[in-house]
Design a protein around this motif. Structure first.
Motif, mmCIF file in Angstrom:
data_model
loop_
_atom_site.group_PDB
_atom_site.id
_atom_site.type_symbol
_atom_site.label_atom_id
_atom_site.label_comp_id
_atom_site.label_asym_id
_atom_site.label_seq_id
_atom_site.Cartn_x
_atom_site.Cartn_y
_atom_site.Cartn_z
ATOM 1 N N SER A 491 0.828 -1.209 0.000
ATOM 2 C CA SER A 491 0.000 0.000 0.000
ATOM 3 C C SER A 491 0.861 1.256 0.000
ATOM 4 C CB SER A 491 -0.930 -0.005 1.215
ATOM 5 O OG SER A 491 -1.867 -1.057 1.139
ATOM 6 N N LEU A 492 1.890 1.288 0.847
ATOM 7 C CA LEU A 492 2.772 2.453 0.869
ATOM 8 C C LEU A 492 3.454 2.662 -0.479
ATOM 9 C CD1 LEU A 492 4.460 2.090 4.379
ATOM 10 C CD2 LEU A 492 2.677 3.723 3.715
ATOM 11 N N ILE A 493 3.828 1.574 -1.131
ATOM 12 C CA ILE A 493 4.462 1.676 -2.447
ATOM 13 C C ILE A 493 3.496 2.295 -3.451
ATOM 14 C CG2 ILE A 493 5.285 0.324 -4.408
ATOM 15 C CD1 ILE A 493 6.591 -1.579 -2.332
ATOM 16 N N ARG A 494 2.275 1.795 -3.507
ATOM 17 C CA ARG A 494 1.346 2.306 -4.531
ATOM 18 C C ARG A 494 0.905 3.736 -4.236
ATOM 19 N NH1 ARG A 494 -4.055 2.235 -3.424
ATOM 20 N NH2 ARG A 494 -4.823 0.992 -1.681
ATOM 21 N N TRP A 495 1.004 4.143 -2.958
ATOM 22 C CA TRP A 495 0.701 5.541 -2.614
ATOM 23 C C TRP A 495 1.922 6.444 -2.811
ATOM 24 C CZ3 TRP A 495 -1.431 3.437 2.604
ATOM 25 C CH2 TRP A 495 -2.754 3.015 2.446
ATOM 26 N N ASN A 496 3.047 5.887 -3.177
ATOM 27 C CA ASN A 496 4.314 6.623 -3.285
ATOM 28 C C ASN A 496 4.706 7.238 -1.940
ATOM 29 O OD1 ASN A 496 6.599 7.419 -4.708
ATOM 30 N ND2 ASN A 496 5.705 9.357 -5.360
ATOM 31 N N LEU A 497 4.493 6.482 -0.880
ATOM 32 C CA LEU A 497 4.765 6.958 0.477
ATOM 33 C C LEU A 497 5.754 6.074 1.228
ATOM 34 C CD1 LEU A 497 1.183 8.011 1.698
ATOM 35 C CD2 LEU A 497 3.096 9.521 1.104
ATOM 36 N N LYS A 501 7.072 7.574 4.673
ATOM 37 C CA LYS A 501 6.518 7.039 5.917
ATOM 38 C C LYS A 501 7.578 6.328 6.756
ATOM 39 C CE LYS A 501 2.235 8.377 5.850
ATOM 40 N NZ LYS A 501 1.710 9.264 6.925
ATOM 41 N N LEU A 502 8.533 5.672 6.121
ATOM 42 C CA LEU A 502 9.616 5.064 6.885
ATOM 43 C C LEU A 502 10.438 6.138 7.600
ATOM 44 C CD1 LEU A 502 10.759 2.248 4.436
ATOM 45 C CD2 LEU A 502 9.924 1.902 6.759
ATOM 46 N N ALA A 503 10.719 7.233 6.896
ATOM 47 C CA ALA A 503 11.465 8.330 7.527
ATOM 48 C C ALA A 503 10.663 8.927 8.687
ATOM 49 C CB ALA A 503 11.789 9.404 6.490
ATOM 50 N N GLU A 504 9.360 9.090 8.502
ATOM 51 C CA GLU A 504 8.519 9.591 9.579
ATOM 52 C C GLU A 504 8.535 8.648 10.773
ATOM 53 O OE1 GLU A 504 4.571 10.310 8.215
ATOM 54 O OE2 GLU A 504 5.152 11.929 6.841
ATOM 55 N N ALA A 505 8.542 7.339 10.492
ATOM 56 C CA ALA A 505 8.551 6.352 11.576
ATOM 57 C C ALA A 505 9.828 6.455 12.395
ATOM 58 C CB ALA A 505 8.386 4.946 11.010
ATOM 59 N N LYS A 506 10.956 6.635 11.731
ATOM 60 C CA LYS A 506 12.215 6.827 12.466
ATOM 61 C C LYS A 506 12.137 8.062 13.353
ATOM 62 C CE LYS A 506 16.153 4.737 10.054
ATOM 63 N NZ LYS A 506 17.453 5.030 9.407
ATOM 64 N N ALA A 573 21.700 1.242 6.743
ATOM 65 C CA ALA A 573 22.450 2.457 6.443
ATOM 66 C C ALA A 573 22.991 2.396 5.020
ATOM 67 C CB ALA A 573 23.604 2.628 7.440
ATOM 68 N N GLY A 574 22.779 3.458 4.275
ATOM 69 C CA GLY A 574 23.224 3.510 2.888
ATOM 70 C C GLY A 574 22.198 3.032 1.894
ATOM 71 N N ALA A 575 21.159 2.341 2.363
ATOM 72 C CA ALA A 575 20.100 1.866 1.469
ATOM 73 C C ALA A 575 19.032 2.946 1.311
ATOM 74 C CB ALA A 575 19.466 0.599 2.010
ATOM 75 N N ASN A 576 18.329 2.898 0.189
ATOM 76 C CA ASN A 576 17.211 3.800 -0.059
ATOM 77 C C ASN A 576 15.979 2.933 -0.309
ATOM 78 O OD1 ASN A 576 15.268 5.521 -1.035
ATOM 79 N ND2 ASN A 576 16.593 6.573 -2.489
ATOM 80 N N PRO A 577 15.051 2.859 0.644
ATOM 81 C CA PRO A 577 13.891 1.987 0.465
ATOM 82 C C PRO A 577 13.142 2.216 -0.842
ATOM 83 C CG PRO A 577 13.999 2.736 2.717
ATOM 84 C CD PRO A 577 15.058 3.507 1.967
ATOM 85 N N ASP A 578 13.070 3.466 -1.293
ATOM 86 C CA ASP A 578 12.355 3.731 -2.539
ATOM 87 C C ASP A 578 13.059 3.135 -3.750
ATOM 88 O OD1 ASP A 578 10.039 5.032 -1.704
ATOM 89 O OD2 ASP A 578 11.060 6.957 -1.522
#
Length: 603
Positions: A491-497, A501-506, A573-578
């Protein structure tokens, strides 16, 4: 108690021999020498062949032991509880750092292969039923064709959400199609949506025939719900080889797909064939009790036999060892859980909170104190940085699990709550917030006590007067409804979030760690005592503002263990979830593809 199907040996093109890893009720004789014309002109034999499609769900390294335990983590509400660990490459699957040679996945009998095994079995059945079965909406062969089309769509849906573009196989393998490159996922989505449209004309609503009397049978409500889910995914944002975007195919436009999804959801709602359980806890208790009667909230479940499947084994509230509730072995459950902030993000009156987020585990059983003849374990507090999913509980089961490796509890693949939230999202996009409001209100009516409906349901939803405000509320409602079901990531992927949202969670977890912002009044000390049963805990200090010592009968417990390393472990660290929305194709499959398969997305 579920019954077990014994497939004694239907062998079609050498593909229908395997172990008994799924759950049904038909016993089928060995017919390994029969060809398609015989099998698919006989309803009993054809049913055995279609049942064989499900075997691939339960194979050791398929859904049972690899896909379900790992796919869907990490999100802004769920994580692998050892995400920060670097002692193995298992966390890599969750922290957006998977490699093609991952030791959990890089085997020839892994989920990728088992999904294609299931697809091949479905292709054989679909061809055979179309050629020899005379399938119609009014006969058993028609139902079996609808079931085969839907099961194939399930395998493909999970391939697409885990790997993006994958090879498209909609006919049985031949010498010319033994090796295939990847196909643009848009092509596959369109075929699946077409197939499910056909399947919906062939299978009845829940309880429409004997096959749809349980949630292990494919029924029209699930077919339409899955079609709606796939329509939303197909039109949503996702990582393509050329970047994150929506599909360029006009057939998969938001306007087209949201209208399709909305119409399918409305038909399910108007059919009266499914409903929300009166309470959230009731649904999850019934699930753990293995109540598989159709016509309720669960639309379809991946069926596992009593000695197969690992839903509780992996995700239940942690049990230190065998005790009065199970004999499933030591340290069962607790592999993943809610993020520490999620409990505090719920409204304190939301009845979903305490079902979803559990702060305790079951300690070591006392062999000198017996309950029903078994050693007795007691609840004990864990730590702020390790919560457990309360939707999965051995203590709510009525069957005692005795297998050392499996628990046999089904996977809820889709439930009616998702239909309502898809309807709300699609209605908001197509018609605006007023059209979405009734569906969101139905979800929240179940979540909050009746006395609070005016405030928490009507006033809350009625205040969502813009399309963006309604969308934001739906995104949050999905989190509160589905945490622990591992649907959030797609769902987060299809919303482009996803990345946002992961950054907000941190950021939220750091504020919780420091007790600032919305977490400033979260206690740093809990207080507990045991209930009269001397097994279950009474806990004070979990709610916002509970900062006073409740008295000498309580024992204090520090609630501050949330380190920087733990928080930063949400992704590597160093990864980009998107840029890592999908897993790589595992090396063993690249090596055996005759050079036709490659990894995109920067792998």
């Amino acid at each position: 108690m579920k019954k077990i199907l014994i497939i004694a040996g239907i062998l079609i093109s050498g593909l229908f021999s395997s172990c008994n890893d799924f759950d049904e009720s038909l016993e089928v004789p060995s017919v390994s020498t029969l060809d398609d014309s015989v099998i698919f002109s006989n309803a009993g034999l054809a049913k055995g062949a279609v049942d064989g499609i499900k075997i691939s769900f339960g194979e050791t390294n398929s859904y049972r032991g690899r896909f379900l335990p790992w796919y869907g983590l990490n999100t802004d509400s769920e994580w692998y509880n050892s995400s920060e660990s670097t002692n193995s490459d298992s966390p890599d699957l969750c922290v957006y750092d998977a490699k093609p040679n991952n030791t959990q996945m890089n085997t020839a009998n892994n989920a990728w292969a088992m999904m294609y095994q299931g697809i091949e079995r479905a292709n054989i059945c679909i061809r055979g039923l179309r050629t020899y079965g005379n399938p119609t909406a009014s006969n058993e062969m028609g139902y079996l064709l609808g079931e085969a089309l839907t099961l194939r769509a399930v395998y493909y849906a999970d391939l697409l959400k885990a790997w993006g573009d994958v090879p498209a196989r909609f006919e049985p393998i031949s010498s010319t199609t033994l090796y295939l490159p990847k196909t643009n996922r848009d092509v596959i989505y369109k075929q699946l949506i077409q197939d499910l449209g056909e399947a919906a004309t062939l299978v009845p609503w829940p309880n429409g025939n004997s096959a749809t009397s349980t949630v292990e049978g494919i029924n029209k409500a699930f077919v339409k719900g899955l079609r709606a889910r796939l329509a939303m995914a197909a039109s949503g944002f996702q990582q393509y080889p050329d970047g994150i975007r929506r599909s360029n195919d006009p057939e998969l436009s938001v306007a087209n797909m949201y209208a399709l999804a909305f119409n399918e959801c409305v038909e399910i709602i108007q059919s009266g064939s499914a409903y929300l359980e009166p309470s959230f806890e009731t649904f999850w208790r019934k699930y753990n009790q293995e109540n598989i009667m159709a016509g309720g909230e669960s639309l379809w479940e991946i069926p596992f036999a009593a000695g197969r499947g690992r839903m509780l084994f992996t995700f239940a509230v942690r049990h230190t060892n065998d005790n009065q509730f199970h004999a499933n072995g030591a340290n069962r459950g607790g592999a993943a859980g809610p993020l520490p902030n999620v409990f505090y993000d719920y409204d304190v009156t939301d009845t979903r909170r305490d079902v979803t987020c559990v702060p305790y585990l079951w300690g070591a059983a006392n062999n000198t104190i017996l309950t029903n003849g078994y050693p007795t374990a007691k609840q004990q507090l864990g730590s702020l940085n390790r919560w457990y999913f309360g939707k999965y509980r051995y203590e709510w089961m009525t069957r005692r699990v005795t297998s050392s490796n499996d628990d046999g509890v089904n996977k809820v693949y889709m439930r009616y709550a998702e239909v309502l939230l898809i309807a709300a999202e699609a209605a908001n996009e197509l018609q605006g917030p007023a059209a979405a409001a009734p569906y969101l209100k139905e979800i929240r009516r179940r979540a909050f006590p009746v006395a609070l409906h005016a405030l928490k349901v009507d006033n809350y939803v009625n205040a969502l007067t813009s399309q963006q405000a309604m969308f934001n509320a739906i995104v949050e409602e999905n989190k509160f409804e589905f945490t622990g079901e591992m649907e959030r990531k797609q769902s987060l992927i299809r919303w482009n979030l996803l990345g946002t949202k992961l950054a907000e969670a941190k950021e939220k977890m750091f504020r919780l760690q420091q007790r600032t912002g919305e977490y400033a009044d979260v206690p740093s000390t809990l207080y507990f005592k045991y209930n009269t049963d001397n097994v279950s805990l009474i806990i004070y200090g979990l709610n916002h503002g509970e900062n006073t010592d409740p008295g000498a009968e309580y024992t204090s417990f520090s609630w501050t263990n949330l380190t920087d390393a733990k928080i930063n472990g949400l992704w590597r660290a160093g990864a980009n979830p998107d840029n890592r929305q999908f897993w790589p194709i595992w090396q063993v499959f690249l090596d055996s593809s005759n050079g036709l398969l490659i990894n995109d997305y920067g792998y």
